[in-house]
Design a protein around this motif. Structure first.
Motif, short mmCIF file in Angstrom:
data_model
loop_
_atom_site.label_atom_id
_atom_site.label_comp_id
_atom_site.label_asym_id
_atom_site.label_seq_id
_atom_site.Cartn_x
_atom_site.Cartn_y
_atom_site.Cartn_z
N CYS A 1 0.83 -1.21 0.00
CA CYS A 1 0.00 0.00 0.00
C CYS A 1 0.86 1.26 0.00
CB CYS A 1 -0.93 0.00 1.21
SG CYS A 1 -2.19 -1.29 1.16
N SER B 1 -5.75 2.89 2.18
CA SER B 1 -6.39 4.13 2.58
C SER B 1 -7.63 4.39 1.72
CB SER B 1 -5.40 5.29 2.44
OG SER B 1 -5.01 5.46 1.09
N LYS B 2 -8.46 5.30 2.18
CA LYS B 2 -9.67 5.61 1.43
C LYS B 2 -9.33 6.24 0.08
CE LYS B 2 -12.61 6.34 5.51
NZ LYS B 2 -13.48 7.31 6.23
N ARG B 3 -8.26 6.97 0.04
CA ARG B 3 -7.87 7.62 -1.21
C ARG B 3 -7.46 6.59 -2.26
NH1 ARG B 3 -2.75 11.58 -1.09
NH2 ARG B 3 -1.86 9.58 -0.40
#
Length: 394
Positions: free
Chosen positions: A341, A377-379
């Motif tokens: 990530c 992450s949300k992004r």
């Protein structure tokens, strides 16, 4: 009183009879043929040809494999009784190596069959280590041209160079590994290396990569051997030959060795070994064999490396491995998901793309899907779980 007058070159005269009596030697000032006991540097278009002719001089008894290698071996029907000392052969090869800096000099040396003389130097059992090192360096220079590689392949010099990887002298090992790496960079050279000695050259390279001998050039020799194996495994034929030679186990052992922990040479060694593993994992049987040998244990820590090339090779190998469902679940159970990530924002575009593909492939497994949602992450979630790529099931 006698007056002395200094004569100049215009007024001075010589008595030839007196000079003949003072210098009774009537031999010629220069030898017509090559003087085998000395090396002289030639100039102009003759310089390369002269030095190659000197290398083709016969070797004396005691310097070779127990017998004199006469000119008949080199295609000359007029053998000479004189021999060329080993020290003079070394000087000759040093001069020749300094001259072979352009394509014209290399082409002329190849036309004079310099590969034959260099091959004989590698084969002599009692040849000095310095001369064998110089011969490998000259062969490496010759291998840069197609005609040179053809001459090297024709005389089977690859086997002789591979045998030098077991030599006691570290400089000889380094020069032999450099020559094999230069030859394998070209497709014709790689094919010839694979088919030479029924693939035993790969076994020698794999053994040299895991050699435990400690010397100053140990890491450099291992790096060149791994780089050669990586160049040989870019084709299916090379990968299959590498699997038969147990190259996967050798690369794993190399990544776990003490040489791989050295700085800065250890980084180059790990990058070369990981590149070889990446090429092997691109093969259907290769990725299964690598997963069974637990190659993930040595590849996943490389994702945190500061070296860009090492991260690129590690993500490339991991991308090939995660095609299999077992590998997807195995990666999901480790902390490597957080590293992947983080690599989504890597400065190198190819590393970020590889990390994205790995996460998307792992997301196809039900166990890994939930774990990835917790790590990403949300992004980046919309990027990883792009339904145009992973499908509606995710």
């Amino acid at each position: 009183m006698v007056k002395h007058v200094n004569q100049n070159h215009a007024t001075r005269c010589f008595d030839t009879q007196a000079l003949r009596e003072r210098h009774p030697a009537s031999s010629e000032a220069f030898e017509k043929n090559i003087v085998p006991t000395e090396i002289a540097v030639a100039f102009g278009g003759r310089r390369v040809r002269k030095l190659v002719d000197v290398l083709n001089l016969p070797v004396g008894v005691g310097e070779g494999s127990g017998e004199t290698l006469g000119r008949e071996t080199l295609g000359n029907p007029n053998p000479r009784s004189e021999t060329l000392p080993a020290s003079e052969r070394g000087r000759c090869m040093r001069y020749l190596l300094g001259l072979m800096t352009d394509q014209e000099a290399k082409a002329l040396a190849i036309a004079c069959n310099v590969s034959v003389a260099l091959h004989l130097t590698l084969l002599r059992e009692k040849e000095t280590s310095e001369n064998k090192t110089l011969a490998c360096q000259l062969l490496q220079s010759v291998a840069h041209s197609r005609e040179g590689r053809c001459s090297i392949i024709a005389i089977d010099a690859v086997v002789a160079a591979a045998d030098l990887l077991k030599h006691d002298d570290q400089n000889v090992r380094l020069a032999a590994a450099g020559f094999l790496a230069s030859l394998a960079k070209h497709r014709d050279g790689a094919d010839a290396t694979l088919r030479t000695a029924e693939g035993n050259v790969l076994v020698v390279l794999a053994n040299a990569a895991v050699d435990t001998t400690t010397h100053a050039n140990a890491t450099a020799v291992k790096t060149l051997c791994c780089e050669t194996l990586a160049l040989l495994t870019v084709s299916d034929e090379g990968t299959e030959a590498a699997l038969r030679a147990a190259t996967t186990a050798a690369m794993k052992k190399t990544l776990q060795s003490e040489s791989a922990q050295e700085m800065p040479g250890g980084v180059l060694l790990k990058a070369a070994a990981t590149r070889c593993l990446k090429n092997i994992c691109q093969h259907g049987l290769g990725k299964i064999k690598a997963f069974e040998m637990d190659v993930l244990a040595v590849i996943l820590p490389l994702l945190r490396s500061k070296d860009t090339d090492l991260r690129l090779q590690a993500t490339g190998a991991l991308q090939c491995l995660t095609i299999e469902n077992e590998a997807k679940a195995a990666v999901a159970k480790t902390s490597a998901l957080f590293d992947l990530c983080a690599l989504l924002r890597d400065a190198h575009e190819s590393v970020a793309e590889n990390a994205l593909v790995i996460l998307q492939q792992c997301a196809e497994h039900p166990l890994a899907r939930d774990l990835i949602r917790q790590c990403v992450s949300k992004r980046d979630s919309a990027l990883v779980f792009d339904r145009r790529v992973v499908g509606e099931s995710v």
